[in-house]
Design a protein around this motif. Structure first.
Motif, PDB file in Angstrom:
ATOM      1  N   GLY A   1     -56.164  -5.801 -97.277  1.00  0.00           N
ATOM      2  CA  GLY A   1     -56.042  -4.697 -96.327  1.00  0.00           C
ATOM      3  C   GLY A   1     -57.340  -4.427 -95.587  1.00  0.00           C
ATOM      4  N   ALA A   2     -58.449  -4.614 -96.276  1.00  0.00           N
ATOM      5  CA  ALA A   2     -59.758  -4.390 -95.647  1.00  0.00           C
ATOM      6  C   ALA A   2     -59.977  -5.390 -94.520  1.00  0.00           C
TER       7      ALA A   2
ATOM      8  N   PHE B   1     -50.869  -8.102 -89.038  1.00  0.00           N
ATOM      9  CA  PHE B   1     -51.458  -6.791 -88.773  1.00  0.00           C
ATOM     10  C   PHE B   1     -50.543  -5.657 -89.235  1.00  0.00           C
TER      11      PHE B   1
ATOM     12  N   ARG C   1     -57.582  -6.991 -92.894  1.00  0.00           N
ATOM     13  CA  ARG C   1     -56.608  -6.641 -91.853  1.00  0.00           C
ATOM     14  C   ARG C   1     -57.185  -5.552 -90.961  1.00  0.00           C
ATOM     15  N   SER C   2     -57.735  -4.516 -91.610  1.00  0.00           N
ATOM     16  CA  SER C   2     -58.263  -3.387 -90.852  1.00  0.00           C
ATOM     17  C   SER C   2     -59.483  -3.782 -90.026  1.00  0.00           C
TER      18      SER C   2
ATOM     19  N   ILE D   1     -65.139   1.244 -94.009  1.00  0.00           N
ATOM     20  CA  ILE D   1     -65.396   0.552 -92.752  1.00  0.00           C
ATOM     21  C   ILE D   1     -66.259   1.463 -91.896  1.00  0.00           C
TER      22      ILE D   1
ATOM     23  N   TRP E   1     -58.350  -5.763 -87.109  1.00  0.00           N
ATOM     24  CA  TRP E   1     -57.614  -4.911 -86.184  1.00  0.00           C
ATOM     25  C   TRP E   1     -58.589  -4.054 -85.362  1.00  0.00           C
ATOM     26  N   VAL E   2     -59.632  -3.559 -86.007  1.00  0.00           N
ATOM     27  CA  VAL E   2     -60.658  -2.779 -85.303  1.00  0.00           C
ATOM     28  C   VAL E   2     -61.282  -3.631 -84.199  1.00  0.00           C
TER      29      VAL E   2
END
Lengths: 173, 146
Positions: B20-21, B59, B23-24, B118, B27-28
């Motif tokens: 998930g990290a 995503f 992915r994030s 993040i 995505w950012v």
């Protein structure tokens, strides 16, 4: 604006028996908030969950990412996402724990920007066919009115109104 | 003391959180390119040589992206992934070329984040991820624009 600047009727939530959700490994650096009813809290608690029936890891992963302020996928029109706002039902949101299929659904509403209240948890298997899913969603509204009679659900006109910061709108590709 | 089942659950949780990290993080970075340069998901997928639906799925729900795939994504986005590790107890920083900075004496355990964070600063996005069976290390992966 962070959640600290947003008014959340915490006393109402406390009186109604809701508890705040914290990720399994940390309670620091959180950017959003989730409150859960005791039945949902039992599922999310490692000692309370039945790993065969309920995917403790996936449910906690989704909620952890939400409260940590990471990207989470959201849909307003029934696209596959981690968090869905149900169409045609007044401010009811569903957190979708999809694995193992058919997974579980956690029903709730936003009480403020970046603050989600989860009230009901259902095995997705028990929500089929569709009319039953809708009935449970409407039950979520009734449950809200029962336990938080003086509190209106939070409403916004667009996704960023509900969830600030990093978010993935699954409806936009 | 954790039972075997609880230990497995926490390991699974850590794995999912790490997925998930990433992915994030990606995505950012993609969202920034989309905002500034109208870079689309279709264009991103085309440059990666994969289908848009596959990328979109990644995503929507964290996938177990390979290191090669993340290297490709970083290449397309014009960022360099920088890998570091930090000892949770001492604050010592490790890099692929050796031990780096050490935290000052007296640093407390609570001063070190145990969960993925993040942050962005000066064009660099940093992601700190808790990892390891005993929670003794934290990996920090920074993406710097190149």
């Amino acid at each position: 604006m962070t959640f600290n600047a947003t008014f959340i009727p915490l006393e109402h939530l406390e009186v109604a028996g809701f508890v705040e959700y914290f990720p399994p490994k940390s309670a620091s650096g959180l950017k959003r908030r989730v409150f859960v009813a005791s039945n949902v809290a039992d599922l999310l608690d490692k000692d309370g969950a039945d790993p065969v029936m309920f995917n403790w890891v996936e449910a906690n992963r989704i909620l952890s990412e939400f409260v940590l302020g990471r990207a989470i996928s959201v849909s307003f029109c029934s696209k596959r996402a981690e968090l869905e706002k149900l169409e045609g039902i007044d401010e009811v949101w569903v957190c979708c724990v999809r694995a193992p299929k058919p997974g579980w659904r956690l029903f709730g509403r936003f009480i403020a920007q970046d603050c989600l209240v989860l009230m009901l948890a259902y095995d997705r298997y028990d929500l089929a066919p569709s009319p039953k899913y809708q009935a449970v969603a409407e039950h979520a509204i009734a449950e809200w009115n029962r336990v938080l009679p003086d509190v209106s659900p939070y409403s916004a006109s667009k996704l960023s109104g509900y969830i600030s910061g990093v978010v993935r709108n699954a409806d936009e590709d | 003391m954790q039972t075997k089942t609880e230990d497995k659950q926490m390991r699974d949780y850590n794995r999912q959180m790490l997925r998930g990290a990433f992915r994030s993080l990606f995505w950012v970075m993609f969202s920034e390119r989309k905002r500034t340069e109208k870079f689309t998901l279709q264009a991103f997928a085309d440059k990666l040589g994969i289908g848009k639906s596959s990328l979109s799925r990644g995503f929507n729900e964290p996938q177990n992206w390979t290191i090669d795939k993340m290297a490709d994504m970083a290449h397309v986005l014009g960022v360099e992934l920088v890998v570091e590790a930090r000892n949770v107890e001492t604050g010592a920083i490790y890099t692929p070329t050796g031990a780096g900075n050490y935290a000052k004496k007296g640093a407390t355990k609570t001063s070190i984040p145990r969960n993925p964070i993040i942050s962005s600063c000066g064009g660099a996005t940093t992601i700190a991820v808790g990892a390891g069976k005993d929670g003794a290390t934290i990996r920090i992966i920074s993406a710097n624009a190149v």
